[in-house]
Design an enzyme around this catalytic site. Structure first.
Site, PDB file in Angstrom:
ATOM      1  N   ASP A  27      -8.909  -1.817 -11.886  1.00  0.00           N
ATOM      2  CA  ASP A  27      -9.289  -1.075 -10.686  1.00  0.00           C
ATOM      3  C   ASP A  27      -9.502   0.428 -10.912  1.00  0.00           C
ATOM      4  O   ASP A  27      -8.651   1.092 -11.520  1.00  0.00           O
ATOM      5  CB  ASP A  27      -8.199  -1.196  -9.622  1.00  0.00           C
ATOM      6  CG  ASP A  27      -7.828  -2.616  -9.298  1.00  0.00           C
ATOM      7  OD1 ASP A  27      -8.421  -3.550  -9.865  1.00  0.00           O
ATOM      8  OD2 ASP A  27      -6.923  -2.795  -8.461  1.00  0.00           O
ATOM      9  N   GLU A 209      -6.601  -6.285  -1.117  1.00  0.00           N
ATOM     10  CA  GLU A 209      -6.245  -5.191  -2.021  1.00  0.00           C
ATOM     11  C   GLU A 209      -7.218  -4.031  -1.852  1.00  0.00           C
ATOM     12  O   GLU A 209      -8.295  -4.169  -1.277  1.00  0.00           O
ATOM     13  CB  GLU A 209      -6.258  -5.663  -3.481  1.00  0.00           C
ATOM     14  CG  GLU A 209      -5.223  -6.721  -3.801  1.00  0.00           C
ATOM     15  CD  GLU A 209      -5.160  -7.072  -5.280  1.00  0.00           C
ATOM     16  OE1 GLU A 209      -4.037  -7.146  -5.804  1.00  0.00           O
ATOM     17  OE2 GLU A 209      -6.223  -7.263  -5.901  1.00  0.00           O
TER      18      GLU A 209
END
Length: 502
Positions: A27, A209
């Protein structure tokens, strides 16, 4: 790793996308433009090429295309892994971390506490600060600053809110397994009070998320602002695995209210294709935006991979690239609103000096038609096509006569298609070989595609960026042919241009 494996891994190293030198990344974190430099932090395993030892890696760029890797910014330790989060420039030193001469950058990240630590088994939000422009970081002594006693509370994106309700910091985070975005406020980044929550809504086929929340003008009109809430989920994407969705609505400083929710609560599997997706491809996840981008541009970047096979893609010791940075805007369409995306960096300086390939107004018939002079492994292809009688028509990129990645239109089904079943190496994971689709509408009877081809990826921006698809591919270095194709009839290629990049 053998010499042959190393050679293969470097064959796939992207030219236009960021990848770490010899480690794992996932990420994007802490995105910020500061003192003339774009900072990209990211989930990083500094000790290996698969997920683990989560820390924040760091790279910088002057132009969103040329990236310089720096030492690990915020490291895991015996008590915590450093999960995703964001960075703000605390101009007024509300946190007290600054000095008389330097306002701090403050990182807000998720502490994933390890067995044996004082907070074992929970995820909570913590702070670190930098006084040298983001290159070295000090963890706050009183971490964590916000805990819910939860094992799934993570991924804080912090923004500065200035509006009718006042002026303060807002944190947007998730309770991942509850499919819920939770919002908090603070005046000093240390003490946080709850505001509201959002969700479950629309896609809930996997944990939520990496949320983000930002305003955008509709059709460029600054007097008509809407707020966009993005949230990524894994799995549950429109073509399986990881993906990101978004909602458009209103934020009053306390509550986000969506005007584009289709399904309240848990999703209806039959309506998956109706939700609004940041990208319809298999490999665009954890997308978040840069803070303080110049000219109020909303710039986003994502991890170009999918948790279904992320640890197994054939690029060791480096593993996973980032997507291109995209500028996103908001347009009104069909009584609602849609994010429109374009590649953000200026690629002109990277273009080869050799003439680009182009053609105009060509009818193609059933079969595959090699374009002599168009071959390349790093290129931008711009195509406008009008369907005729063909069931499917489009391009094959990174081909070798027998293999290649098909990017096509199925007009009768209203679909754009990426077929990577014969794109090169696909057998490293059972779910990688795929045919992935997205809904698409004609514009005056035609389809317009801009395709960025790199050594291990294709990114497709269709109909001016109304629809995007991002996919990893792993072709041989010698697979560089570009072909047109039609299946079951004819099509008109109105225009095609190919720009090669170094």
């Amino acid at each position: 790793m053998t010499a042959a494996t190393a050679t293969t891994a470097e064959t796939f190293r992207p030219a236009l996308h960021y990848a770490a030198r010899n480690t794992w990344l996932n990420d994007p974190n802490g995105l910020i433009f500061h003192e003339g430099v774009y900072h990209l932090y990211y989930q990083n395993n500094p000790l290996g090429s698969v997920w683990g030892n989560m820390s924040w890696g760091h790279a910088t760029s002057p132009d969103l295309l040329t990236w310089t890797e720096h030492p690990v910014a915020i490291s895991c330790d015996e008590d915590e892994d450093i999960f995703s989060g964001s960075i703000v420039y605390d101009r007024d030193n509300t946190s007290g971390f600054g000095t008389a001469s330097a306002a701090p950058l403050v990182a807000i990240y998720t502490s994933a506490f390890k067995p044996g630590s004082a907070h074992e088994g929970i995820q909570a939000q913590s702070l670190a600060y930098s006084l040298d422009g983001g290159y070295t970081w000090t963890k706050h002594r009183a971490n964590p600053v916000l805990s819910r006693g939860s094992a799934e509370f993570r991924d804080p994106k912090v923004i500065r809110y200035d509006g009718g309700a006042g002026s303060y910091w807002v944190m947007v985070a998730v309770e991942a397994k509850d499919f819920q975005v939770v919002l908090y406020k603070s005046h000093d980044l240390k003490d946080w009070q709850p505001l509201s929550s959002f969700g479950p809504a629309n896609a809930t086929g996997g944990v939520w998320e990496c949320p983000d929340l930002f305003p955008l003008p509709v059709n460029g009109d600054p007097e008509n602002l809407k707020w966009v809430l993005t949230v990524n989920l894994n799995p549950g994407g429109p073509n399986n695995g990881s993906a990101g969705q978004y909602f458009v609505g209103h934020f009053d400083g306390t509550t986000f209210t969506s005007a584009t929710t289709i399904t309240e609560g848990l999703q209806d599997p039959d309506r998956l294709g109706e939700y609004q997706w940041l990208d319809w491809g298999r490999d665009y996840y954890a997308a978040v935006s840069f803070s303080d981008a110049p000219d109020n541009r909303r710039l986003m970047i994502a991890w170009m991979n999918n948790w279904e096979y992320a640890n197994e893609i054939p690029t060791s010791p480096w593993r996973s690239p980032m997507s291109l940075v995209r500028e996103v805007s908001l347009q009104s369409m069909d009584g609602s609103w849609r994010l429109v995306q374009q590649a953000a960096g200026d690629l002109a300086p990277r273009a080869e000096q050799t003439p680009s390939f182009s053609l105009a107004r060509v009818e193609i018939s059933d079969g595959q038609h090699l374009l002599d002079g168009a071959a390349g492994s790093v290129q931008r292809i711009e195509l406008t096509v009008t369907p005729g009688t063909a069931e499917e028509c489009g391009l094959i990129v990174r081909g070798d006569g027998a293999q290649g990645t098909r990017i096509g239109i199925r007009p009768s089904e209203g679909l754009i298609v990426i077929d990577r079943r014969e794109s090169g190496q696909t057998d490293f994971h059972e779910s990688f070989a795929s045919i992935d689709t997205a809904p698409i509408r004609t514009t005056d009877g035609s389809y317009e595609l801009t395709i960025y081809v790199d050594r291990c990826s294709v990114e497709v921006f269709a109909q001016g960026g109304q629809v995007t698809l991002t996919e990893l591919i792993f072709p041989a270095a010698t697979s560089a042919e570009v072909s047109l194709y039609a299946i079951g009839g004819t099509a008109i290629i109105n225009s095609l241009s190919v720009t090669q990049y170094a």
